[in-house]
Design a protein around this motif. Structure first.
Motif: not given
Length: 856
Positions: A610, A613-614, A618
Motif C-alpha cells: 500500500l 502504491h502511494h 498517488d
C-alpha cells in the motif's frame, strides 16, 4: 446529395469468386474489397447522406477533381491499414505533447486531428488567396486611418461613434507611427462556402491570429500518416510562407540581424503549444512579459547573460494587455513601458496593439464601400450581408426582416462572432424582447447579419465517409514584396452534423488543408537560408532567465522522481517485508519514515504494498514519484520550444509508467515492474540531456538542478542509513539508493563496511553518484556561465560551491561526523537558493545584475 452523386460513375463491385468446397477444405477468410470496390462503397454510402453544399461535389453534381484523385489513392489502402496509420498518428500526437487547451479549461487535451484533409484545387485557391490578400491590405489601410488622421470617419464612410466607443480602440496608440511602417504583419480570415458555392468571410482575425502553428503540425502529422497519397497529389508546401513571414518581421527592424521574440502569455495560454511550435520553427525567442524590460529607450530580454536587446516582438496576447502603464492596469502579461518604446520606434511589433479594432462587427457593413474608396477595387471576398443598427436606414431595413436575421454586439471582436444564434437558430420570447429593446434604446450596440450557412466536407468516421460542417482559416503575412498567403490553412470540422465548428473543443476536430498545385509542380521550400554563405557562430544561444529557471527545476524534479522510485523499490525488495529480524525491521522503518517525511506516503505505517502504491502512483501525495514527474512535465511545458520530441516522448512514457492502471490491481511484482520501467525512463531522460542538449544552451541549468538534488539526497541517505552502528541491511540499502552497489563490489572483495560505504557515497570524486562528484560538476557548470560583475570577484554561488568542495576534499570517512554531513546538506540548499537569486529574478521589479562589460 444522392441526386448529385448519381451523376458520378461508380464502378460495379466484382462478383465473388468460388472458393474450395467439400469435406476437409480449409475455411476461407472473407474476401477483402479491392480499391475500386472500396471507392464504390464509400461514394454510394456518402450519396445517401444529406449535406449539400459540399466540398466533395461540384456545382454540376460531379466529384471535384481534387477529391476524385485523393479518394482513388486512398482506396489503394485497406481500411484496416488506414485505421492503423491514424492510430499511429494519434500516438505520435500524444507522445510528442501536441496539445491545446479549450477556453476556460485548466488541463490540456491531445490535438484532435481529423483523418482526412480538406482539398482545394490550385485554380480555386488562387482566387481565395487574392481575396485574402486584398482584405488584409484593406484592413491595414483602415487601421492607418483610424489611428491617424481619421479621414474616413469625417467622410462618413465608417461610423465614428462605433469606432470611438469600441473597447479595442486604444487611444494611447493614436498618432503612433508603427515601427516598420505597418500595423498588421499577420492576418487570418475565417471562411465558409455558401449555398451558391462562393466563399464568404465569416470573421477577420487581426488581434493575435492563432492556428498557423497547428496548421504546420497538421501538415507534418498527415504527411507522416499518408505519405503515398501526399506525395502523389503534388500538395503545395507551406515552408516558403513561414520564410516570407520571418523576412517580413525582420524587415521591420532597424538592425541588419535583428532579434525577434514571440510574446506569449505563458504556458496557460489556450494556444501555448502552437506558440512554442512556431518559436522553434521560426527561430524566435519565446518570451513572456516578465522576460522583458524597457530601459534607456530600449526593450531587452532578461537572460542569464544580462539584458539582450530585442528588435521585434510578434504579439500573441491581447493588445490592451501589452503595457499596464498606459493600457490595462490590471495586466500581468505585458511589460511596463512597451507603448513608449513603440512610440519612440525602439521596437517593432506585429501586430500593433489596437489592431483588434477591425475585428469588430460594426466595421463589416462598411467594408465594401471602404474597399472601393481606399483600393479602388470591388471586395473580392465579401463577408456575410451585415447591417449596423446605429445607422437609421440600416436599422429600418433590419426591423423589416427582424425574424430572418441574426444579431450580435457591434463591438464583439472575432472571438465573439460565432454563437448559436449566428447560425439562425430560433429565439425565445425573452430574447426577442431584449433585442427589440436594444434596437429601440441603443441601436448602435447591435449589428444584424444573414445567418451563417456552413458547407460540409467529407470526414472519415472509421468505416465510411460522412459530410460534416467546417470553417476554414486562411493566413496572410506581410512581406517586403507584399502580402503572402499560406497555401493551405487551418480547418475546424465537426465530428457530428449538429456541432458548429466555432472553436476547438468537444465535438470539433482539426483538418489539414491541401492545396493541389495547378502546374503539376508543388513548390519546394524550406526555412534554410537562400545562400550557403552563412557566418559560423559558436556563441551561447539566448537563454531567458525564466527558461533557465524552468530548466533548473526540470532537472530537480526528475532527480526527486528517481530518488522516490529507488526508495520505494528498496521498500518492496526485502527491506519492507514483515520479518522477525530486528535489523530488517529497523531498516524498513527508516525507509518508511523517509518516504513519509518526503510527502510520498500519508503515513509510515501500513502494508509495504500500500505504501509503495502511494509513493509511486498517488498524485494526491505531493512527494510521490507521479507528482514529481507531473511537476517535471509542467516545467517542460514552459520549454516546449527547447525540448526535442524524444524528450517529450520519454516524459509521457514516465508519467504512463508511474500511473496505476485502473483495470489491474497492484501486486508486489507489478509495483516492482513499474519501478524498474520508471527508472529506465529517468535514465533515458538524463541521457537525452547529457548527449543531446547543446552545452552552450540550457544544459548547465538542467544539470545543476540534477546535481543539487543528487547531492542533497546523498547527504540525506548517508544520514539515515550510514550512521555509526549501521547494519548490513542499512549499508546495502544506502548503496542501492545511490546506485553504487556494483561499483562497491568491484572495488571491495569483502562485504559492506561503514567507512568504505561512506567514502563511496560522500567523498569519492570518481563515483558519479557521490556527493563529491556532484559538487565538482556544480563548480564546472558555474564556471561556464557568464559573469556579470565588473570587479572580477567570484559571485556567491561560485564561492559557496568552492568552499563546500574544499571541505569535502579534506574530509576522511573514518573521522567524518554526521553533524558535518547535515551541515553540508544545509549548504547545498543555500547553493540552490543562491543560484536562483542570481539567475532567476522573480518578476519585473526584481533587482537586476550589473551589465556585462568588456575590460580595456
Amino acid at each position: 446529395m444522392s441526386e448529385a452523386l448519381a451523376k458520378v460513375e461508380i464502378p460495379a463491385p466484382a462478383p465473388p469468386t468460388d472458393g474450395p468446397r467439400g469435406e476437409g477444405a480449409r475455411e476461407e477468410r472473407p474476401r477483402e474489397d479491392g480499391p475500386e470496390e472500396r471507392l464504390a462503397r464509400w461514394i454510394a454510402g456518402y450519396a445517401a447522406l444529406p449535406g449539400l453544399p459540399d466540398e466533395l461535389v461540384s456545382e454540376d453534381g460531379t466529384l471535384r477533381p481534387a477529391w476524385d484523385r485523393f479518394l482513388r489513392h486512398l482506396a489503394d489502402l485497406p481500411e484496416c491499414e488506414i485505421a492503423a496509420r491514424l492510430a499511429a498518428a494519434g500516438r505520435h500526437i500524444h507522445d510528442t505533447g501536441i496539445a491545446y487547451r479549450a477556453y476556460g479549461e485548466a488541463t490540456e487535451r491531445d490535438w484532435p486531428i481529423g483523418a482526412l484533409p480538406l482539398l482545394i484545387e490550385g485554380a480555386e485557391w488562387q482566387a481565395i488567396a487574392a481575396g485574402v490578400a486584398q482584405r488584409a491590405e484593406l484592413l491595414e489601410a483602415v487601421l492607418t486611418d483610424l489611428y491617424g488622421d481619421g479621414a474616413l470617419a469625417r467622410a462618413g464612410l465608417l461610423p465614428a461613434a462605433a469606432a470611438a466607443g469600441d473597447p479595442e480602440f486604444l487611444r494611447p496608440l493614436v498618432g503612433v507611427a508603427p515601427p516598420g511602417g505597418r500595423h498588421l504583419h499577420f492576418y487570418a480570415a475565417d471562411l465558409a462556402r455558401g449555398p451558391d458555392g462562393a466563399w464568404r468571410v465569416l470573421a477577420d482575425r487581426t488581434q493575435a491570429p492563432s492556428g498557423a502553428g497547428y496548421a504546420l503540425e497538421n501538415r507534418l502529422v498527415m504527411a507522416r500518416a499518408l505519405p503515398e497519397v501526399y506525395g502523389a497529389l503534388e500538395v503545395e508546401r507551406v515552408a516558403s510562407f513561414f520564410q516570407a513571414f520571418r523576412d517580413g518581421l525582420a524587415a521591420a527592424a532597424t538592425r541588419a540581424e535583428p532579434r525577434i521574440g514571440l510574446m506569449t502569455s505563458g504556458p496557460y495560454s489556450d494556444t501555448y503549444v502552437e506558440q512554442a511550435v512556431l518559436a522553434r520553427y521560426l527561430g524566435f525567442s519565446l518570451v513572456e512579459g516578465d522576460d522583458l524590460l524597457v530601459r534607456d529607450g530600449m526593450v531587452s530580454i532578461r537572460t542569464v547573460a544580462g539584458l539582450k536587446r530585442v528588435d521585434v516582438l510578434w504579439r500573441r496576447i491581447d493588445g490592451d494587455f501589452v503595457d499596464p502603464l498606459e493600457l490595462n492596469p490590471a495586466s500581468r502579461l505585458g511589460a511596463p513601458g512597451l507603448v513608449e518604446a513603440l512610440r519612440a520606434g525602439a521596437v517593432a511589433m506585429g501586430n500593433m496593439p489596437g489592431t483588434g479594432l477591425v475585428e469588430s462587427a460594426w466595421l463589416a457593413a462598411s467594408l465594401p464601400a471602404l474597399c472601393e474608396r481606399l483600393l479602388g477595387e470591388t471586395l473580392r471576398l465579401p463577408g456575410l450581408p451585415t447591417w449596423w443598427c446605429g445607422d437609421p436606414g440600416q436599422r429600418d431595413a433590419v426591423l423589416a426582416r427582424f425574424d430572418d436575421l441574426a444579431f450580435r454586439p457591434a463591438a464583439a471582436a472575432a472571438q465573439g462572432a460565432f454563437t448559436s444564434r449566428a447560425f439562425g437558430e430560433g429565439r425565445d420570447a425573452a430574447e426577442t424582447a431584449r433585442l427589440r429593446a436594444v434596437l429601440r434604446d441603443r441601436p448602435g450596440d447591435l449589428v444584424a447579419h444573414e445567418p451563417v450557412r456552413l458547407s460540409t466536407a467529407p470526414v472519415w468516421d472509421g468505416t465510411r465517409l460522412v459530410p460534416r460542417p467546417f470553417v476554414l482559416r486562411v493566413f496572410a503575412a506581410a512581406t517586403p514584396e507584399g502580402w503572402r498567403v499560406m497555401p493551405g490553412g487551418f480547418c475546424r470540422i465537426s465530428e457530428t452534423p449538429d456541432v458548429r465548428p466555432v472553436a476547438m473543443g468537444v465535438g470539433v476536430r482539426a483538418a489539414d488543408v491541401w492545396v493541389l498545385s495547378s502546374d503539376s509542380t508543388a513548390t519546394q521550400a524550406s526555412l534554410l537560408p537562400p545562400t550557403d554563405r552563412v557566418a559560423v557562430r559558436r556563441v551561447p544561444g539566448l537563454l531567458p532567465s525564466r527558461a533557465a529557471d524552468n530548466l533548473f527545476w526540470l532537472g530537480r524534479h526528475l532527480e526527486r522522481t528517481e530518488a522516490v522510485i529507488r526508495l520505494t523499490a528498496c521498500l518492496l525488495d526485502g527491506a519492507g517485508s514483515i520479518s522477525t529480524d530486528a535489523e530488517d525491521r529497523a531498516t524498513s522503518a527508516r525507509i518508511r519514515a523517509l518516504l513519509h517525511a518526503w510527502g510520498a506516503v500519508p503515513s509510515a505505517e501500513g502494508p509495504a504494498m500500500l505504501l509503495a502504491h502511494h509513493a509511486l502512483s498517488d498524485g494526491k501525495q505531493w512527494g510521490s514519484g507521479l507528482s514529481h514527474a507531473l511537476s517535471a512535465r509542467r516545467n517542460a511545458a514552459s520549454l516546449r520550444e527547447r525540448l526535442s520530441g524524444e524528450t517529450w516522448r520519454a516524459l509521457s512514457a514516465l508519467r504512463a509508467a508511474l500511473e496505476a492502471p485502473a483495470e489491474t490491481p497492484d501486486s508486489e511484482a507489478a509495483l516492482l515492474d513499474r519501478s524498474e520501467r520508471a527508472l529506465s525512463l529517468t535514465a533515458s531522460l538524463a541521457g537525452l540531456a547529457q548527449e543531446n542538449m547543446n552545452r552552450a544552451g540550457g544544459f548547465a541549468f538542467v544539470d545543476m538542478g540534477r546535481r543539487v538534488e543528487r547531492a542533497v539526497n546523498a547527504c540525506r541517505f548517508a544520514l539515515e542509513f550510514g550512521a555509526a552502528g549501521a547494519s548490513t541491511d542499512d549499508l546495502g540499502v544506502l548503496l542501492e539508493l545511490v546506485d553504487s552497489r556494483i561499483s562497491y563490489g568491484a572495488r571491495y572483495i569483502l562485504g559492506v563496511a561503514l567507512e568504505p560505504v561512506r567514502d563511496m557515497v560522500l567523498l569519492d570524486p570518481y563515483n558519479p553518484r557521490s556527493l563529491a562528484f556532484q559538487v565538482a560538476c556544480l563548480a564546472e557548470r558555474l564556471a561556464g556561465l557568464p559573469s556579470l560583475r565588473q570587479d572580477g570577484v567570484a559571485e556567491l554561488p561560485v564561492r559557496l560551491v568552492a568552499g563546500l568542495s574544499g571541505e569535502i576534499a579534506a574530509a576522511e570517512a573514518a573521522t567524518l561526523p554526521l553533524d558535518t554531513v547535515a551541515a553540508w546538506e544545509r549548504r547545498l540548499w543555500e547553493i540552490a537558493e543562491a543560484i536562483g537569486a542570481r539567475y532567476f529574478p522573480g518578476g519585473s521589479d526584481a533587482a537586476r545584475p550589473e551589465p556585462l562589460t568588456t575590460l580595456a
